[in-house]
Design a protein around this motif. Structure first.
Motif, PDB file in Angstrom:
ATOM      1  N   GLU A   1       0.823  -1.211   0.000  1.00 52.00           N
ATOM      2  CA  GLU A   1       0.000   0.000   0.000  1.00 52.00           C
ATOM      3  C   GLU A   1       0.857   1.261   0.000  1.00 52.00           C
ATOM      4  N   TRP A   2       2.142   1.119   0.393  1.00 48.75           N
ATOM      5  CA  TRP A   2       2.991   2.308   0.448  1.00 48.75           C
ATOM      6  C   TRP A   2       4.416   2.083  -0.059  1.00 48.75           C
ATOM      7  N   SER A   3       4.741   0.849  -0.466  1.00 47.09           N
ATOM      8  CA  SER A   3       6.114   0.570  -0.902  1.00 47.09           C
ATOM      9  C   SER A   3       6.118  -0.492  -1.989  1.00 47.09           C
ATOM     10  N   ASP A   4       7.278  -0.701  -2.596  1.00 46.45           N
ATOM     11  CA  ASP A   4       7.487  -1.827  -3.505  1.00 46.45           C
ATOM     12  C   ASP A   4       8.025  -2.977  -2.673  1.00 46.45           C
ATOM     13  N   ALA A   5       7.201  -3.996  -2.459  1.00 44.90           N
ATOM     14  CA  ALA A   5       7.526  -5.062  -1.518  1.00 44.90           C
ATOM     15  C   ALA A   5       7.819  -6.370  -2.246  1.00 44.90           C
ATOM     16  N   ASP A   6       8.930  -6.982  -1.893  1.00 43.00           N
ATOM     17  CA  ASP A   6       9.266  -8.327  -2.355  1.00 43.00           C
ATOM     18  C   ASP A   6       8.939  -9.328  -1.254  1.00 43.00           C
ATOM     19  N   GLU A   7       8.727 -10.568  -1.660  1.00 45.16           N
ATOM     20  CA  GLU A   7       8.439 -11.654  -0.721  1.00 45.16           C
ATOM     21  C   GLU A   7       9.570 -12.680  -0.751  1.00 45.16           C
ATOM     22  N   LEU A   8      10.078 -13.032   0.422  1.00 51.39           N
ATOM     23  CA  LEU A   8      11.104 -14.068   0.526  1.00 51.39           C
ATOM     24  C   LEU A   8      10.872 -14.844   1.823  1.00 51.39           C
ATOM     25  N   PRO A   9       9.930 -15.800   1.829  1.00 51.93           N
ATOM     26  CA  PRO A   9       9.724 -16.600   3.029  1.00 51.93           C
ATOM     27  C   PRO A   9      10.999 -17.352   3.399  1.00 51.93           C
TER      28      PRO A   9
END
Length: 309
Positions: free
Chosen positions: A32-40
Motif C-alpha cells: 500500500e505504500w512501498s514496492d515489496a518483495d516476498e522471501l519466506p
C-alpha cells in the motif's frame, strides 16, 4: 515520489500460517505504500523444503514413512540434480494433538533417509519434531549415511538442551525430564557440539554417523540468496519470539544480517517472550484466527497508514 523498497521475509507461524502465506499477508500491507518483495525463510525446521523448492528449482518426491508414534504418513523430499534434501519435520512432526516425548521415536526420519537412495550429497533439515530420543529410533534404521551429509540445525544448542530447553515444549513433565536426560548418555561425546541438541538430540545422532552440523538459518538464507542491502526495511518474524530466536532461528539471523548491513529490520511475533536485541520487536494480537489480518495491518502500520479495514 519514489516508493521505498521493502522485503517481507517471515518464517512460519507454526500450525497457523506457512512462511509463504505469512509473507503474502505482510506484503499485502507493505504494498500500500512501498514496492515489496516476498522471501519466506526457514532454518531447517518446519517449512524448510517449502521455501527452498522454488529457489532451487527442485523436484518434489513423496514416500510413505511412519510418524513419531508409528502412524503411516506421506513425507515429501526434494531431488535437486543428484542431491537430496529432506526435512525431519516431514516425517516426525510435532503434533499439538499428541505431545508424548516418552513414546515419540525418530525412526520415521531414518525411513525417509533410506528412501532417498544414494544421492551425491544429502541435506537434512532439523527442527519442529516430536521426539526427544537422541536419535535412537533413527539409529535403529540407519547405521550408515547414504552420502556426504550436511545437517541444517534450527538451533545451535548443545545436546543437554534437547531436554533442558525443549522437552517441555514437546509435552514432557518435570518428572519425565531425568528419564529423557538418560537417553542422551550414549551420545555424550557430542555433548558440546553446537546443534547436537536440535530436534530432540537428532543433531548428535547424525554427527555420530559422520554428518556435518551447520547453522540452518545461515544455510537456508544463503541458498535463497538473501541480501538486505537493496531494501530500506526488512520485516521478519515467527509465532513465538524468545531466547531461541537468536540462537539459530531464521528471524534472528535475518535481523543479524540486517544490522550488519545497516538496514532497518522489524521482527514480529504472535507472542513475544524476549525481544531481539538491536532491532524493533513488535507483537501481533496473539489470536491465531487473526494472524493473517494482523500481518496485513502490520505492513500498513509500518508505512504510517494505520489499521486495515
Amino acid at each position: 515520489m519514489k516508493r521505498a523498497n521493502t522485503l517481507a521475509c517471515p518464517a512460519s507461524l507454526k500450525a497457523v500460517l506457512s512462511a509463504r502465506d505469512a509473507a503474502s499477508a505482510l506484503a499485502q500491507g507493505l504494498r500500500e505504500w512501498s514496492d515489496a518483495d516476498e522471501l519466506p525463510v526457514a532454518d531447517g525446521g518446519e517449512g524448510t523444503l517449502d521455501v527452498l523448492h522454488p529457489a532451487l528449482g527442485a523436484e518434489w518426491r513423496e514416500v510413505e514413512v511412519h510418524d513419531a508414534f508409528g502412524r503411516a504418513r506421506i513425507a515429501r523430499w526434494l531431488r535437486h540434480g543428484d542431491d537430496a534434501f529432506v526435512e525431519a519435520a516431514q516425517a516426525i512432526p510435532l503434533d499439538p494433538a499428541r505431545l508424548d516425548p516418552i513414546a515419540a521415536s525418530s525412526r520415521g526420519l531414518g525411513e525417509l533417509i533410506r528412501a532417498v537412495g544414494r544421492p551425491s550429497h544429502l541435506h537434512i533439515g532439523l527442527g519442529g519434531t516430536a521426539n526427544v530420543d537422541a536419535g535412537a529410533g533413527l539409529l535403529e534404521v540407519v547405521d550408515e549415511l547414504p552420502a556426504p551429509t550436511r545437517v541444517a540445525c534450527d538451533v545451535d544448542v548443545p545436546l543437554a538442551d534437547a531436554v533442558n530447553l525443549f522437552a517441555a515444549q514437546k509435552g514432557a513433565t518435570v518428572e519425565q525430564l531425568p528419564l529423557l536426560a538418560e537417553r542422551l548418555a550414549p551420545l555424550a561425546r557430542y555433548a558440546d557440539l553446537p546443534g547436537a541438541g536440535a530436534a530432540g538430540g537428532l543433531g548428535a545422532a547424525l554427527a555420530s554417523l559422520g554428518a556435518e552440523l551447520v547453522p540452518g538459518a545461515d544455510l537456508v538464507l544463503d541458498l535463497l540468496g538473501f541480501d538486505p542491502a537493496s531494501y530500506e526495511l526488512v520485516v521478519t518474524g515467527e509465532g513465538t519470539v524468545d531466547a531461541t530466536t537468536r540462537r539459530g532461528k531464521a528471524p534472528g539471523e535475518v535481523a543479524r544480517r540486517c544490522t550488519e548491513a545497516g538496514v532497518r529490520c522489524v521482527v514480529f511475533g504472535g507472542r513475544i517472550v524476549e525481544a531481539v536485541p538491536g532491532v524493533e520487536t513488535v507483537p501481533l494480537s496473539g489470536d491465531p484466527a487473526r494472524a493473517r489480518q494482523d500481518l496485513v495491518e502490520l505492513g500498513l502500520r509500518l508505512g504510517g497508514l494505520g489499521a486495515a479495514d
